[in-house]
Scaffold this active site. Structure first.
Site, PDB file in Angstrom:
ATOM      1  N   GLU A   1      15.379  10.157  12.635  1.00  0.00           N
ATOM      2  CA  GLU A   1      14.453  10.133  13.770  1.00  0.00           C
ATOM      3  C   GLU A   1      14.712   8.865  14.589  1.00  0.00           C
ATOM      4  OE1 GLU A   1      10.255   9.543  12.646  1.00  0.00           O
ATOM      5  OE2 GLU A   1      10.924   9.689  10.583  1.00  0.00           O
TER       6      GLU A   1
ATOM      7  N   LYS B   1      -2.024   6.883  -4.270  1.00  0.00           N
ATOM      8  CA  LYS B   1      -3.056   7.745  -3.661  1.00  0.00           C
ATOM      9  C   LYS B   1      -2.655   9.215  -3.795  1.00  0.00           C
ATOM     10  CE  LYS B   1      -4.119   4.228  -0.122  1.00  0.00           C
ATOM     11  NZ  LYS B   1      -5.504   3.809  -0.122  1.00  0.00           N
TER      12      LYS B   1
ATOM     13  N   SER C   1      -2.709   9.446   9.855  1.00  0.00           N
ATOM     14  CA  SER C   1      -1.472   9.930   9.256  1.00  0.00           C
ATOM     15  C   SER C   1      -1.577   9.955   7.726  1.00  0.00           C
ATOM     16  CB  SER C   1      -0.314   9.022   9.688  1.00  0.00           C
ATOM     17  OG  SER C   1       0.893   9.556   9.244  1.00  0.00           O
TER      18      SER C   1
ATOM     19  N   THR D   1       5.184  -2.195   7.969  1.00  0.00           N
ATOM     20  CA  THR D   1       5.772  -1.019   7.313  1.00  0.00           C
ATOM     21  C   THR D   1       7.097  -0.624   7.975  1.00  0.00           C
ATOM     22  OG1 THR D   1       4.442   0.523   8.634  1.00  0.00           O
ATOM     23  CG2 THR D   1       3.530  -0.141   6.532  1.00  0.00           C
TER      24      THR D   1
ATOM     25  N   ASN E   1      10.110   0.997   4.982  1.00  0.00           N
ATOM     26  CA  ASN E   1      10.246   2.429   5.248  1.00  0.00           C
ATOM     27  C   ASN E   1      11.647   2.744   5.785  1.00  0.00           C
ATOM     28  OD1 ASN E   1       9.715   5.123   5.676  1.00  0.00           O
ATOM     29  ND2 ASN E   1       8.040   4.822   7.122  1.00  0.00           N
TER      30      ASN E   1
ATOM     31  N   SER F   1       5.847  13.429   9.686  1.00  0.00           N
ATOM     32  CA  SER F   1       4.707  13.502  10.616  1.00  0.00           C
ATOM     33  C   SER F   1       4.931  14.592  11.639  1.00  0.00           C
ATOM     34  CB  SER F   1       4.535  12.156  11.313  1.00  0.00           C
ATOM     35  OG  SER F   1       4.112  11.200  10.385  1.00  0.00           O
TER      36      SER F   1
ATOM     37  N   CYS G   1      10.167  12.253   9.129  1.00  0.00           N
ATOM     38  CA  CYS G   1      10.726  11.799   7.840  1.00  0.00           C
ATOM     39  C   CYS G   1      11.107  12.965   6.927  1.00  0.00           C
ATOM     40  CB  CYS G   1       9.725  10.887   7.137  1.00  0.00           C
ATOM     41  SG  CYS G   1       9.264   9.473   8.131  1.00  0.00           S
TER      42      CYS G   1
ATOM     43  N   ASP H   1      -3.731 -12.502   5.265  1.00  0.00           N
ATOM     44  CA  ASP H   1      -3.509 -12.796   3.846  1.00  0.00           C
ATOM     45  C   ASP H   1      -2.340 -11.930   3.370  1.00  0.00           C
ATOM     46  OD1 ASP H   1      -3.569 -13.014   1.108  1.00  0.00           O
ATOM     47  OD2 ASP H   1      -5.642 -12.315   0.856  1.00  0.00           O
TER      48      ASP H   1
ATOM     49  N   HIS I   1       7.461  10.657  -0.490  1.00  0.00           N
ATOM     50  CA  HIS I   1       7.838   9.967   0.753  1.00  0.00           C
ATOM     51  C   HIS I   1       6.993   8.697   0.822  1.00  0.00           C
ATOM     52  CE1 HIS I   1       8.515   8.762   4.739  1.00  0.00           C
ATOM     53  NE2 HIS I   1       7.302   9.071   5.158  1.00  0.00           N
TER      54      HIS I   1
HETATM   55  N1  COA Z   1      -5.707  -8.143  -0.563  1.00  0.00           N
HETATM   56  C1  COA Z   1      -5.500  -6.913  -1.100  1.00  0.00           C
HETATM   57  N2  COA Z   1      -5.649  -5.756  -0.394  1.00  0.00           N
HETATM   58  C2  COA Z   1      -6.005  -5.853   0.911  1.00  0.00           C
HETATM   59  C3  COA Z   1      -6.260  -7.108   1.509  1.00  0.00           C
HETATM   60  C4  COA Z   1      -6.087  -8.279   0.725  1.00  0.00           C
HETATM   61  N3  COA Z   1      -6.289  -9.479   1.232  1.00  0.00           N
HETATM   62  N4  COA Z   1      -6.587  -6.873   2.804  1.00  0.00           N
HETATM   63  C5  COA Z   1      -6.574  -5.509   2.998  1.00  0.00           C
HETATM   64  N5  COA Z   1      -6.216  -4.901   1.839  1.00  0.00           N
HETATM   65  C6  COA Z   1      -6.035  -3.469   1.619  1.00  0.00           C
HETATM   66  C7  COA Z   1      -7.094  -2.600   2.283  1.00  0.00           C
HETATM   67  O1  COA Z   1      -8.258  -2.489   1.484  1.00  0.00           O
HETATM   68  C8  COA Z   1      -6.328  -1.298   2.422  1.00  0.00           C
HETATM   69  O2  COA Z   1      -6.303  -0.624   1.204  1.00  0.00           O
HETATM   70  P1  COA Z   1      -6.836   0.917   1.098  1.00  0.00           P
HETATM   71  O3  COA Z   1      -6.044   1.701   2.114  1.00  0.00           O
HETATM   72  O4  COA Z   1      -6.511   1.327  -0.301  1.00  0.00           O
HETATM   73  O5  COA Z   1      -8.277   0.877   1.440  1.00  0.00           O
HETATM   74  C9  COA Z   1      -4.889  -1.751   2.674  1.00  0.00           C
HETATM   75  O6  COA Z   1      -4.816  -3.106   2.254  1.00  0.00           O
HETATM   76  C10 COA Z   1      -4.483  -1.695   4.141  1.00  0.00           C
HETATM   77  O7  COA Z   1      -5.443  -2.347   4.884  1.00  0.00           O
HETATM   78  P2  COA Z   1      -5.937  -1.796   6.284  1.00  0.00           P
HETATM   79  O8  COA Z   1      -6.983  -2.655   6.815  1.00  0.00           O
HETATM   80  O9  COA Z   1      -6.219  -0.315   6.150  1.00  0.00           O
HETATM   81  O10 COA Z   1      -4.562  -2.000   7.099  1.00  0.00           O
HETATM   82  P3  COA Z   1      -4.160  -1.625   8.556  1.00  0.00           P
HETATM   83  O11 COA Z   1      -5.299  -1.210   9.389  1.00  0.00           O
HETATM   84  O12 COA Z   1      -3.384  -2.797   9.024  1.00  0.00           O
HETATM   85  O13 COA Z   1      -3.209  -0.340   8.408  1.00  0.00           O
HETATM   86  C11 COA Z   1      -1.475   1.132   7.669  1.00  0.00           C
HETATM   87  C12 COA Z   1      -2.397  -0.050   7.283  1.00  0.00           C
HETATM   88  C13 COA Z   1      -0.644   1.530   6.468  1.00  0.00           C
HETATM   89  C14 COA Z   1      -2.331   2.321   8.097  1.00  0.00           C
HETATM   90  C15 COA Z   1      -0.544   0.668   8.821  1.00  0.00           C
HETATM   91  O14 COA Z   1       0.318  -0.317   8.325  1.00  0.00           O
HETATM   92  C16 COA Z   1       0.270   1.791   9.439  1.00  0.00           C
HETATM   93  O15 COA Z   1      -0.171   2.508  10.302  1.00  0.00           O
HETATM   94  N6  COA Z   1       1.536   1.940   8.992  1.00  0.00           N
HETATM   95  C17 COA Z   1       2.425   3.012   9.440  1.00  0.00           C
HETATM   96  C18 COA Z   1       2.279   4.166   8.483  1.00  0.00           C
HETATM   97  C19 COA Z   1       3.201   5.310   8.892  1.00  0.00           C
HETATM   98  O16 COA Z   1       4.316   5.067   9.270  1.00  0.00           O
HETATM   99  N7  COA Z   1       2.709   6.541   8.826  1.00  0.00           N
HETATM  100  C20 COA Z   1       3.461   7.666   9.323  1.00  0.00           C
HETATM  101  C21 COA Z   1       4.462   8.242   8.435  1.00  0.00           C
HETATM  102  S1  COA Z   1       3.886   8.893   6.924  1.00  0.00           S
END
Ligand code: COA
Length: 390
Positions: free
Chosen positions: A79, A242, A201, A152, A277, A310, A111, A29, A233
């Protein structure tokens, strides 16, 4: 005498993928991306664009405006390095025709690198008040296709001129920092794509912001209400809400409302939401977005900044926006770039993602795509060859 950001300019690729297209292809979705992580589009560099061309393109408007004189330090934080030995700043130094009497280095800490560069430069210009420093942050965020990190991804570069007569923002001397050896995100030298434990992370990011904030607060005596806006960031823009919520809690304030998010954060998220990002550049892209979009005049207002790399390194610091800053922004250039990008189909996205620069040491020219004022013309004998594209 207070050092700070004299000019700031941003650049990203001319190509993007709408995350609705990605969501459809991956059977997800799209609101998970648009609402859940707060990302709409991600920028992708074509094969003839890399961290050098993006950094040079970000810096070009600054050089056109103020010239090259007295730039004696060039730091490129990234990076997404293109060479294990030679600093990418030297390629940029050459492309921009910067003075030879200059220090040029590359910095790395995920970052966070550009913040280290900015703080080093601020201290350095205070010792050398006539000199200027060019701080460049340039990155391409890449994760495996189909992985949770995929939505991302993104790319971009920010260039900041640092001087003792800053027209955009002075930097406050107080900052809070936190270093800790953790494995939340990393990229071994043999991999083109980062590895990330995304949820871990996010947890580390949100706990280290409090560590950094507590030290900032002790040193400055300020609280959250002393900061007119906050820039964070942004691996994905939802993290800003958050983080702000955590800060409010740490200060004993009520949970922020939508109106608080709208006022304190929203304008700083607009660029990142549609570029994705940009790692080292992400915080400063957010600052640029705030300055470019703020309907309120931010003159003399204090802005809080949180940098996270990170591994991990976190820093909370602040700066005061300078009166008259608006006349020194490159807003029109930024908007022209972002409003005129080419949208990719899913197939084009995967083709660009899978393109790998030739590694055989032969003589290869790169097909011309839409780039900024500089492009990667080819690779010969394992050497990258750059040229002016216009
Ligand atoms: N409508 C609205 N929101 C939705 C949804 C929908 N249909 N489906 C899921 N969501 C929300 C979830 O509730 C969640 O929100 P929350 O975190 O506030 O609870 C959010 O969308 C993400 O969903 P999630 O299932 O946690 O996604 P994911 O397992 O695919 O992972 C990340 C999301 C961000 C952790 C992932 O994209 C990632 O690892 N990105 C890289 C981040 C990074 O680079 N970090 C290092 C440097 S800081």
């Amino acid at each position: 005498m207070k050092a700070g950001i004299d000019l700031i300019s941003f650049y990203s690729s001319n190509y993007f993928l709408d995350l609705k297209t990605l969501a459809e292809a991956r059977g997800v979705d799209f609101n998970k991306f648009y609402i859940g992580i707060g990302q709409e589009k991600m920028a992708l560099p074509p094969p003839d664009e890399d961290i050098v061309t993006m950094a040079a393109s970000a810096a070009q408007p600054i050089i056109e405006k103020v010239g090259r004189e007295n730039i004696e330090l060039v730091v490129l934080a990234t990076e997404s390095c293109i060479d294990q030995s030679k600093a990418a700043s030297l390629f940029v130094h050459g492309l921009l025709g910067l003075p030879k009497r200059c220090r040029a280095i590359e910095l790395k800490e995920a970052c966070y690198g550009a913040t280290a560069g900015l703080q080093l430069a601020a201290a350095w210009v205070e010792k050398n008040p006539e000199a200027k420093a060019l701080i460049l942050a340039s990155d391409i965020a890449r994760y495996d296709l189909g992985s949770p990190g995929e939505p991302t991804q993104g790319c971009g570069a920010v260039a900041m001129l640092v001087s003792t007569k800053p027209r955009i923002m002075t930097l406050d001397p107080e900052c809070g920092y936190h270093a800790e050896d953790v494995m939340d995100f990393w990229r071994p030298t043999y991999r083109g794509e980062a590895l990330v434990d995304g949820k871990y992370s996010t947890r580390v990011y949100l706990s280290t912001i409090i560590e950094a904030w507590n030290q900032y607060r002790e040193r400055s005596g300020r609280t959250l209400s002393d900061l007119a806006r906050c820039c964070f960031h942004l691996p994905f823009t939802k993290i800003a809400e958050k983080a702000y919520e955590r800060l409010a809690k740490a200060c004993g304030l009520p949970s922020p409302t939508d109106a608080d998010f709208e006022l304190r954060l929203r304008e700083s998220l607009r660029y990142n939401r549609i570029t994705g990002n940009s790692y080292t550049a992400s915080l400063y892209e957010g600052l640029n977005s705030l300055l470019d979009h703020s309907t309120a005049d931010l003159s003399s207002q204090r802005i809080g900044l949180f940098s996270y790399g990170s591994g991990c390194m976190a820093e909370f610091f602040s700066g005061v926006v300078q009166p008259g800053y608006r006349q020194h922004l490159f807003t029109e250039k930024h908007l022209a770039l972002l409003n005129n990008r080419t949208e990719l189909t899913f197939q084009q996205y995967e083709d660009i993602f899978n393109y790998g620069v030739p590694e055989d040491g032969g003589n290869h020219s790169m097909a011309p795509y839409r780039t900024g004022p500089y492009r990667l013309a080819g690779i010969k004998d394992h050497k990258r060859l750059y040229e002016k594209s216009r």
